[in-house]
Structure formats: structure tokens, C-alpha cells
Design an enzyme around this catalytic site. Sequence first.
Site, short mmCIF file in Angstrom:
data_model
loop_
_atom_site.label_atom_id
_atom_site.label_comp_id
_atom_site.label_asym_id
_atom_site.label_seq_id
_atom_site.Cartn_x
_atom_site.Cartn_y
_atom_site.Cartn_z
N GLU A 128 0.81 -1.22 0.00
CA GLU A 128 0.00 0.00 0.00
C GLU A 128 0.84 1.27 0.00
OE1 GLU A 128 -0.41 -2.57 2.01
OE2 GLU A 128 -2.29 -3.44 1.30
N HIS A 162 -11.10 -5.46 9.26
CA HIS A 162 -11.90 -5.19 8.06
C HIS A 162 -12.99 -4.16 8.30
CE1 HIS A 162 -10.01 -8.97 6.78
NE2 HIS A 162 -10.34 -8.65 5.54
#
Lengths: 373, 330
Positions: B59, B128
Site C-alpha cells: 500500500e 476489516h
Amino acid sequence: MVAPTDERGPRGLLPSVSPVRFLTVDGELTELDEHGGYQLPPAERLATVYHQMVVGRHFDTEATNLTKLGRLAVYPSSRGQEACQVAGVAVLGAQDWLFPTYRDTVALVTRGIDPVEALGLLRGDWHCGYDPVATRTAPQCTPLGTHLPHAVGLAYAARRRGEDLVAMAFVGDGGTSEGDFHEALNFAAVFDAPVVFLVQNNRYAISVPLSRQSAAPSLAHKGIGYGIRSEQVDGNDAVALMAVLSAAVESVRSGAGPMLVEAHTYRMEAHTNADPVDRYRDASEVAEWVERDPLRRLERYLRAAGELSDADVQAAEHAAEELVTWMRPRMNVDPVVDPAAMFEHVYAEPTAQLIDQRDMVVAEADLLAGEDR
Amino acid sequence: MTTTMVQALNTALRDAMRADESVVVFGEDVGVLGGVFRVTDSLADEFGADRCFDTPLAESGITGFAIGMAMRGFRPVIEMQFDSFAYPAFEQVASHVAKLRNRTRGALELPMVIRIPYGGGIGGVEHHSDSSESHYAHLPGLKVVTPATVEDAYSLLRSSIDDPDPVVFMEPKKLYWSKSDTALPVRAPGLGAARIARPGGDVTFVAYGPSVPVALDAAEAATEQGLDIEVIDLRSLVPLDDAAIEASVNRTGRCVVISEAHSFAGIAAELVARVQQRCFYSLQAPVLRVAGLDIPYPPPLYEHLYLPSVDRVLDVVDQLEWDELPNRAV
């Protein structure tokens, strides 16, 4: 000139077994087997490099002095690394991009950036000091290694646009331990980006020695893990640096993929003026590296080769003095602090909240100025 | 035709890519797969692997690479797969995305969008379901935008891609499958304009993203007590539409901020502080908030206990110093 490591495949990715070296510490030409297959650069280029290294060293000394006089907030010296600073820029074309760190101000000056602008950040201003687009030089990066993915993205974008552009990204030995070094090299290889990563291994990350930074055979060996061709070179040998980096830039420009070059050098000064260097290294170690001074080596070689006269040396010293004479009075003027300027470029247009804060700060400053009168 | 929020986002990306060749989309699994939520579905087919492509799983690298591309004329729209998986990119976001314009006095601008699916309520396992908007809103130089409706998903994403500043575009996962019959394209005012999602005169609910439907449901339920509650959907946390909030609270005299993120030092805290400072003389009651608990976001079996619920919102409404409830509905 083609880099001898052009052959793809694992063996072709590996750097030379020992750093490529053209000059002995006394400035004599080494045997061919130390040249790693690279060509001796043209003498007139080396004479120019010498000239720029002399200017660079004077600039660096002046910047250190200015820090002692309180004119700079801090200055990370690159004394002893002039061969890397100059060669890393000399091999670039005007269209190429340089991605420097905070220790690479000599490279900025070599790139032609006004020395006062180059010191803007270290002088304590809120911006990088120079125009990165006009100079094709990214702002000096302080969070180490984080600028490397930018170089990869920019180089990839340029290739996508069909531009003839190479990105040269400087990083130090400490920076190779950062995650972004890994991610940048991996992206560069996967996207086949035209980037040269130049590791100036000056053997210290502030106080932490190379031995605590990496157990790799050399930092250049890290390239093979990403499928990147790598080389290592004596970073205090300007001739070897010019040979290796010219070949690297040319190869990358030709579309052969990114390269990693490690230059073995030494940080002669403390990390910055605020760093008690005797806490972590012996003066005897520094003395050893005085013997390998890159300027003296190049001067001896060029003089012996008949490529450098007393007049040339004097001309370089004169140019250096001129640069310092030009910058000193400008550095002695207190920079203008414009409170409103801090708010100008946070966004393209300031938000309502920023306008409120700007008005508050400007009113405070006006009030203070009124009291001073 | 019914459109989901995912489809609206996909259409926004498609229309932006058609309108401007410099718009590129990349990230993890955004190519052939179309993203784990299918927001980039079939973009690689239509625009080719040069315009929509997969990257290594990194990322920080994705974000840094996007910075470099934006420096050389592209408008990258990058996807972080989930809120929590965006954390490795935080240094790039904080030190470079947010600051490059300022560091270069505007010579380099970063017209890039970082899309982040965020928030809970979808039964996700750990890592999540974070509400990470406060982290980004705290960084000067970033814009932080979050839609609550299908229409806004389209129009705000288009505006974010067109914006000259970097935008962190936070997509409420819980609303990905919400539906609308409005035909796209629709365009709303640019970034920084809040929306009155429901007009009312007794209380102002300030909400954004996944909390807007909760606010609307609570406002509807409160009609049983005779309360006429206004709901403001912020749409954009940065820039923040102080004026819209102020105008509403000055009319209603009461304000509850609803946010799914952890309560402590969150967006809701900032909003409460601003309202009490700007609307003090109009206020009939303390400005209160209903926010997420200060525990790590809980697993599926527990998340109903964490999330602001209609009941929890109504309990807080009861605390708004009523002499007597209007009770108009009765």
C-alpha cells in the site's frame, strides 16, 4: 557505452565482486581488472567534475559555517561525498529528474540551483526553497526512503507519455532498511521504470554503523531479490562513479530497466551540527578516510594525466570563492517571515477554516508590528 | 433502473476515465477481478491494462507510485482494499500526499484520489471494519469525502477526481449495496457542501457516511414523540461545511452528532466543539454525540453492540433538556 551487467538472469543482476575502482588512493589508474568492464570517462568531463567538486566542497564548508553563525537551523554535511554528489548529477540530462535527500544539497548546487534557494528548507522556511518543476529536482526528502516510490512513479509516468526521461534517486545506507526502499525497487522492476537508485553508503545512519543496518554481502546485492541489475563502486573515486553512473543512466534510458548502484563512501562530518560524533566513532577511523579524499584523488590523477593545470585548479577555487561570496551576504539577511504565506498552498484554495486562522495570525502579527513601531 | 452504490462508484470511475485520459485506476485486485467489492468491475476491459491495473501488494508503494505519476501529469485513483490495510500507506499520505503542494509552493500538485472502503456493519472479521476518517481529517492538505447515498457516491467521486487537491474518498462498506432509482449521471455541488437529508425544526442530527441512514431512521422514529428532527449529511469532512451546521443548529437549538468511529478524539468530538463554540447562544441543551465505543472494532458476533443504533440515538435525544416534548404527532 553499455553496462557490462546487461545480461538478464540472476548472474547478470549481480554487482561486481568488489567495488569498481579506477583510481588508487594516490590517484593512480588501477589495473583493468578493477574497472569492472567500464570505460574510462572522457578527460574533459572529469575536469568539469573536478571543478564542480571543488565548488561543492566550498559550498558545504560555508553551509557548516553558516550553521555555526545561526544562519541555518541545521546542516547535514556531505563532506567527503563530493564525488557521489557531483557524479550523480553530472550524468543526468536537463530533462531528467533528481530525487535527493536532505544530505544532498551539494548535488542541488551542482544541478544549478541557486545555493540560497537550495538552503531554504535548512534555513527554516516552510517550503523546499526552489522550484522543483523548473529544476526537475524533487524537494529534498527527510523521511528516509519515502521519496523512492515517487521517483518510480514519475519515471513510469514519463515513459507512458513517451518522454525521454530518467529518474535518479539518492538514498543512504540507512535508507535501504526502510520498507519504502523495498517497495520502490519492487515496483521499479515490475513496472520496468527508468530509474537509477544511487545508494550513498556513507557507513553511518546518524550513529548506527553499517554492520547494524544490513547483513547483506553489499547493499548492491539487494537488487537481485527484485530482479534489478546492480553495481557497486568506490564512492570516493569520481572516475569510477562517472564510468558506472554514465553507463547506468544510458542503459536505463535505453529501456533496459532500472538499476541499483551502491557507492561506498564515508560521512566525514557528524550527522549534523547537533550530533556528538565522538560518542560513536573513533577519530582514527575518520583519519583513514582522509587518505581516500575524493578531491585529492581526482586532482592527482588529472594533473598526472596532463588534464588539469595550475590555472584550472585556480579557476575552480576562484569559482568556489565567487559562489560563496555571492551567497554569504544573502544568507546574512534575515528571511522575511510572511504569516499569511503559510496558508497559501495548503490547498489550491484555502478552506473557510483556514481563512479564519490566517486572519487571526495576520491580525496578531499586525498588532505586534504596531507595538514595535 | 435500480443502481447500487457499488455500481454508482463504478460508473463514476468509468465516466471519469472516458472524460479524461490522464485518469488511471490501480491497486490490489482492481484489474481482472474488478476489486474485492467490484467497484472497478470491467474497467480493465474497457480501458486496457494501461489505464486500470493491478500492483504488487504494497500500500505504501501504491501510494508513493501514485504521487510520482501525479507529479508527471496523471490523475491516479488508487484503491486501498480495506480501511485497516491502508495503514502501511499512512506515512506516504501524511508526509507526502498531504504536504507536497505546500512544500513546493504549489509547483507540484497532487490531483489524486485514495479510495478507502471503511466502517463496519458487514460482519467482517478483524482488520476489516475500522473507521479511520479521523486519521486523515487530522492532516492539513488532504480533503476527506464520504458519500451516504448512491447519488452522492457518483457525484462526489467525480468531483474528487476533478479536484486539484488530493482526496481521501471513504466508501461506507455497509452502504455498498444500498439502492436508488435515480438515473446517473447526477452532479451535486462541489466538495465541501453539506446536504440536508431531512428537514426539521426541533433537533439537528449531524452525520456522515454510514451513520446517515441511522440518523434518518432515528429521526423517523422520533416523530412518534412529536419531534421534527433535521438530518445533515456532511458529505465532506474536509472541507467542512460549518455554515450549514451552524444555520441548522441556530434554528433548532439542539444538536446530536452521530458517528461510527471511536468516540475519543474523533470527528464527532471536533463537531461538538465547533457547534458549541459557534452556536452557543442558540443552544437549548448540551451538544451530545453518539459514537463508536472506545474498544477495538469488535468481531461480527459483537458489532451490533458497538455501532450507534436508533435506540442509542433516541436515548441521547431524551437527554436534550426538554421541559416537555412537543408531542405534536399525538
